[in-house]
Design an enzyme around this catalytic site. Structure first.
Site, PDB file in Angstrom:
ATOM      1  N   LEU A  73       0.810  -1.223   0.000  1.00 17.44           N
ATOM      2  CA  LEU A  73       0.000   0.000   0.000  1.00 17.44           C
ATOM      3  C   LEU A  73       0.841   1.269   0.000  1.00 17.44           C
ATOM      4  CD1 LEU A  73      -2.604  -0.958   2.776  1.00 17.44           C
ATOM      5  CD2 LEU A  73      -2.896  -1.147   0.316  1.00 17.44           C
ATOM      6  N   ASN A 114      -7.131   3.383 -10.385  1.00 19.28           N
ATOM      7  CA  ASN A 114      -7.993   3.618 -11.541  1.00 19.28           C
ATOM      8  C   ASN A 114      -7.437   4.712 -12.438  1.00 19.28           C
ATOM      9  OD1 ASN A 114      -9.621   6.365 -10.974  1.00 19.28           O
ATOM     10  ND2 ASN A 114      -9.341   5.308  -9.031  1.00 19.28           N
ATOM     11  N   TYR A 138       1.057  10.845 -11.456  1.00 16.60           N
ATOM     12  CA  TYR A 138       0.715   9.782 -10.506  1.00 16.60           C
ATOM     13  C   TYR A 138       0.270   8.530 -11.260  1.00 16.60           C
ATOM     14  CZ  TYR A 138      -2.149   7.126  -7.214  1.00 16.60           C
ATOM     15  OH  TYR A 138      -2.705   6.118  -6.472  1.00 16.60           O
ATOM     16  N   ARG A 176     -18.529  12.212  -8.776  1.00 19.76           N
ATOM     17  CA  ARG A 176     -17.684  11.215  -9.448  1.00 19.76           C
ATOM     18  C   ARG A 176     -17.704   9.883  -8.717  1.00 19.76           C
ATOM     19  NH1 ARG A 176     -12.150   9.783  -9.023  1.00 19.76           N
ATOM     20  NH2 ARG A 176     -11.329   8.894 -10.981  1.00 19.76           N
TER      21      ARG A 176
END
Length: 268
Positions: A73, A114, A138, A176
């Site tokens: 992570l 995503n 990113y 979103r």
């Protein structure tokens, strides 16, 4: 759950998602090794805390010894200067994969994003095998992290699952998120499935709740990992206006995409 997870390492265990994953895996793991630069207090003898940076490959090798899986992570999780992102998200991922190889860890679960496909238009349904279209630096570093995972799977036989994580929130907080929300329950479900799924070489799958308005195909997660998300952001649809400009078109990354998001990180 009747499948034991064994000894699991979580890097970035003190971060935004780490505590949820930690709590969700505790019951089914034989032991959790919690790696972070922050001070973490183990709850009992079934946890070990290791203060280490993912830039320290030797420390990672030591922390990974005897592990059955690593859930990676630790990262910079938003747009930033490219050099910083490169160090944390690309070199850091390389260090994790190489430490896992040296320590004999069979499986690594990479938290991708995503945003590796954030520049696809919102009306395009994206499958994981389509070409990347990152919405910023990113996203670029997460594309590179996935490529490193594929390399280590193909070259060294490491079992790698790259989860393209949606918008992790307790509940949607913006329009979103009706498409991109990843609930805590589904987050843990995807991670557990990524650790335990059989016959894995390299799998890239979108990890997002079963939102009616989602942009991303979930069939790989179901067929390769055996997980179908249970939550749906549509139950919160009444909290947001139907005519929000986001739905009029544009990139799936929303405000994360476009020159206004990237220019501040390009310098003069």
């Amino acid at each position: 759950m009747d499948v034991k997870l064994g000894r699991v390492v979580i890097t970035g265990a003190a971060g935004r998602i780490g505590p949820t994953v930690r709590e969700g895996l505790r019951e089914d793991a034989d032991h959790l090794v919690l790696v972070d630069t922050a001070d973490i207090q183990p709850e009992d003898g079934a946890e070990t805390a290791v203060e280490a940076d993912i830039g320290d490959r030797a420390a990672l090798c030591e922390a990974f010894r005897g592990a059955d899986a690593v859930v990676h992570l630790a990262a910079i999780t938003d747009e930033a200067g490219f050099d910083d992102l490169l160090d944390a998200n690309v070199r850091g991922t390389l260090n994790v994969l190489e430490a896992a190889r040296r320590a004999g860890v069979p499986r690594v679960v990479l938290f991708s994003s995503n945003r590796v496909t954030g520049n696809y238009p919102i009306h395009h349904h994206v499958f994981p095998d389509e070409p990347p279209r990152p919405d910023g630096f990113y996203g670029v570093t997460k594309v590179a992290a996935e490529a490193l995972g594929q390399l280590y799977a193909d070259t060294f036989g490491l079992e790698v699952v790259a989860l393209r994580v949606g918008s992790f929130e307790e509940q949607p907080t913006e329009t979103r998120h009706l498409a991109t929300w990843l609930s805590p329950r589904d987050c843990v479900g995807f991670v557990r499935a990524a650790i335990t799924a059989p016959n894995v070489n390299f799998v890239a799958a979108y990890a997002v709740s079963g939102n009616a308005r989602r942009f991303w195909d979930l069939s790989v997660g179901e067929s390769e990992l055996g997980y179908r998300p249970v939550d749906d952001a549509s139950v919160y649809a009444g909290d947001f206006p139907d005519d929000d400009p986001f739905w009029h078109g544009g990139p799936q990354g929303g405000d994360f995409a476009g020159p206004e998001a990237l220019l501040p990180h390009l310098g003069e």
